[in-house]
Design a protein around this motif. Structure first.
Motif, PDB file in Angstrom:
ATOM      1  N   GLU A 121     -25.407  15.542 -11.138  1.00  0.00           N
ATOM      2  CA  GLU A 121     -25.123  15.571 -12.153  1.00  0.00           C
ATOM      3  C   GLU A 121     -25.199  14.533 -13.024  1.00  0.00           C
ATOM      4  N   GLY A 122     -27.099  14.862 -13.934  1.00  0.00           N
ATOM      5  CA  GLY A 122     -27.809  13.335 -14.058  1.00  0.00           C
ATOM      6  C   GLY A 122     -27.676  12.250 -13.793  1.00  0.00           C
ATOM      7  N   SER A 123     -27.262  11.331 -13.703  1.00  0.00           N
ATOM      8  CA  SER A 123     -27.020  10.463 -12.665  1.00  0.00           C
ATOM      9  C   SER A 123     -25.891   9.804 -11.859  1.00  0.00           C
ATOM     10  N   HIS A 138     -10.205  14.479   3.476  1.00  0.00           N
ATOM     11  CA  HIS A 138     -11.243  13.695   2.664  1.00  0.00           C
ATOM     12  C   HIS A 138     -10.956  13.350   1.115  1.00  0.00           C
ATOM     13  N   ASN A 139     -10.851  11.960   0.727  1.00  0.00           N
ATOM     14  CA  ASN A 139     -10.937  12.160  -0.613  1.00  0.00           C
ATOM     15  C   ASN A 139     -12.031  12.093  -1.404  1.00  0.00           C
ATOM     16  N   LEU A 140     -11.816  11.444  -2.489  1.00  0.00           N
ATOM     17  CA  LEU A 140     -13.692  11.850  -3.362  1.00  0.00           C
ATOM     18  C   LEU A 140     -13.832  10.738  -3.961  1.00  0.00           C
ATOM     19  N   TYR A 141     -15.079  10.397  -3.987  1.00  0.00           N
ATOM     20  CA  TYR A 141     -15.399   9.186  -5.344  1.00  0.00           C
ATOM     21  C   TYR A 141     -16.858   9.480  -5.706  1.00  0.00           C
ATOM     22  N   VAL A 142     -16.878   9.444  -8.068  1.00  0.00           N
ATOM     23  CA  VAL A 142     -18.002   9.527  -7.984  1.00  0.00           C
ATOM     24  C   VAL A 142     -18.561   8.018  -8.477  1.00  0.00           C
ATOM     25  N   THR A 143     -20.164   8.248  -8.264  1.00  0.00           N
ATOM     26  CA  THR A 143     -20.739   6.836  -8.647  1.00  0.00           C
ATOM     27  C   THR A 143     -22.061   7.010  -9.643  1.00  0.00           C
ATOM     28  N   ASN A 144     -22.764   6.240 -10.460  1.00  0.00           N
ATOM     29  CA  ASN A 144     -23.126   6.571 -11.252  1.00  0.00           C
ATOM     30  C   ASN A 144     -24.275   5.473 -11.087  1.00  0.00           C
ATOM     31  N   VAL A 145     -25.499   6.136 -10.181  1.00  0.00           N
ATOM     32  CA  VAL A 145     -26.265   5.437  -9.501  1.00  0.00           C
ATOM     33  C   VAL A 145     -26.982   3.883 -10.415  1.00  0.00           C
ATOM     34  N   PHE A 407     -25.531   5.596 -18.984  1.00  0.00           N
ATOM     35  CA  PHE A 407     -24.199   4.804 -18.701  1.00  0.00           C
ATOM     36  C   PHE A 407     -22.591   5.558 -18.743  1.00  0.00           C
ATOM     37  N   LEU A 408     -23.111   6.550 -18.528  1.00  0.00           N
ATOM     38  CA  LEU A 408     -21.620   7.429 -18.564  1.00  0.00           C
ATOM     39  C   LEU A 408     -20.576   6.141 -17.669  1.00  0.00           C
ATOM     40  N   PRO A 409     -19.546   6.548 -17.628  1.00  0.00           N
ATOM     41  CA  PRO A 409     -18.113   5.326 -17.311  1.00  0.00           C
ATOM     42  C   PRO A 409     -17.704   6.649 -15.824  1.00  0.00           C
ATOM     43  N   VAL A 410     -17.367   5.976 -15.232  1.00  0.00           N
ATOM     44  CA  VAL A 410     -17.286   6.658 -13.844  1.00  0.00           C
ATOM     45  C   VAL A 410     -15.435   6.456 -13.851  1.00  0.00           C
TER      46      VAL A 410
END
Length: 410
Positions: A121-123, A138-145, A407-410
């Motif tokens: 979604e977006g970046s 499994h756990n999950l992660y979110v990253t801003n590329v 620049f959305l913080p994760v």
């Protein structure tokens, strides 16, 4: 003598060499006006410039980041985008240049972060943290590329099984991850009971509710649209002939965790279908149905295999949802004869103006439908390296919108 880095930039990141009179504020303003992806190439100018792109969640956006954010809404949307198979590169179609190019790389994420079966979604990108102890937990992660920041999400309330996931933007400074976890013990002949688990990045916490649906709901992102805090999910009708004139829909409000299940009425299509999907395009919630080329009186395993794995062109029907009457009306059918080279796939992706339909084979056509102009066209195919191809001939494309909030913080 003053030492300078490459291209006339000093070691501390300030302007120097060829432009010694430019102030730091002016340089930042000039850089902030550059389009994507050129603007993020400034990270390599110096260590100081690399730091300007890093997010500092507790301090908010820096003046430079504020300038970039203010102008980022003008950046192009790159669609379709795919994660190149067996690599960490994000490749996307650039409308202005009419070609495919590299957008970003996931090479920076840790080794136990899977780059398969991602949602975007977006970046932002959401994926699995590979577990050595259990194939289900499994756990999950979110990253801003763009900022290359990443976060492992807190443990979910239900870790027994991870089902379909959705990644949603919540305003300019937050996001939501929705996970539908199916407990096999609560399955009946005609119904499934899911734990709908919703993570809010602002509170960094999960909340959950039970959702009961018929057994033809897959709860996948390809069947969903997100509008005004509500996630709409369409029933993916079992392969067959849509003669009933009705199809189910689920509406989950991720804010108050209330959900509603209802039916949509539409004109019977009377042709075998391979899929039913949902997209949000041009401000409208649209239903896309993939039909077989020829009407058939019988539906057997041979036809399923031929339509799913063959090369025959499919027929696509686009229908608009009227939220008040809960009825569907046909707005388009295509693509025109001769436009498609190879069967278009049943997982469309949209940039808000066009709906893109990829091919089941890597060298096939990518067909586009402009919703506002009611026009069909096609874009160059990306056939190198089997990009975007997955098991079951899955066309795993997404829309890469770096300007949604870079620049959305994760």
């Amino acid at each position: 003598m003053e030492r300078h880095g490459r291209r006339g930039w000093s070691e501390d990141g300030s302007a120097g060499g060829t432009c010694p009179s430019l102030s730091e504020d002016l340089v930042e303003k000039i850089i902030s006006m550059m389009p994507f992806p050129s603007i993020f190439k400034a990270r390599v100018l110096s260590k100081a410039w690399a730091l300007k792109y890093q997010g500092k969640e507790d301090l908010g956006l820096s003046p430079f980041q504020e300038q970039v954010h203010a102008l980022s809404s003008r950046w192009e949307t790159f669609c379709p985008a795919v994660l190149k198979k067996d690599t960490s590169e994000v490749i996307a179609y650039c409308p202005s240049s009419n070609c495919w190019q590299k957008m970003a790389s996931l090479a920076y994420v840790p080794g136990d972060f899977s780059t398969q079966d991602l949602i975007t979604e977006g970046s932002l990108i959401c994926g699995f943290v590979v577990s050595e102890s259990s194939k289900h937990e499994h756990n999950l992660y979110v990253t801003n590329v763009l900022t290359k920041a990443y976060r492992v999400l807190p443990v979910r309330p239900n870790m027994t099984y991870i089902g379909c996931r959705h990644l949603l933007h919540r305003g300019s400074d937050g996001y939501t991850v929705v996970v539908f976890s199916l407990d096999p013990h609560f399955r009946t002949i005609d119904e499934y009971i899911f734990d709908a688990q919703v993570y809010d990045s602002k509170t960094r916490a999960w909340k959950t509710t039970k959702v009961t649906v018929e057994n033809d709901f897959y709860m996948s992102p390809q069947c969903s649209a997100y509008v005004n805090d509500t996630l709409y999910i369409l029933s993916r009708h079992t392969l067959g002939v849509l003669t009933s004139g009705q199809i189910g829909m689920l509406a989950l409000n991720v804010q108050d965790m209330k959900w509603e299940r209802y039916t949509l009425s539409f004109p019977p299509l009377n042709r075998p279908c391979t899929s039913v999907t949902l997209v949000l395009c041009a401000g409208q919630i649209l239903v896309v149905v993939s039909l077989a080329v020829e009407p058939r009186s019988e539906w057997d395993d041979y036809d399923v295999m031929r339509l799913c794995y063959g090369n025959a062109q499919e027929s696509l029907v686009v229908m608009r949802i009227n939220p008040e009457t809960r009825r569907l009306s046909v707005v388009a059918q295509g693509p025109p004869e001769g436009l498609c080279n190879g069967a278009v796939h049943n997982n469309p992706v949209t940039d808000g103006t066009y709906i893109y339909f990829g091919a089941k084979t890597s060298g096939g056509s990518v067909v586009a439908y402009n919703v506002e102009k009611d026009e069909w066209s096609k874009i160059p195919s990306f056939s190198r390296g089997g990009s975007g191809m997955n098991w079951g001939f899955q066309w795993s494309a997404f829309s890469f919108r770096p300007g949604l909030n870079p620049f959305l913080p994760v």
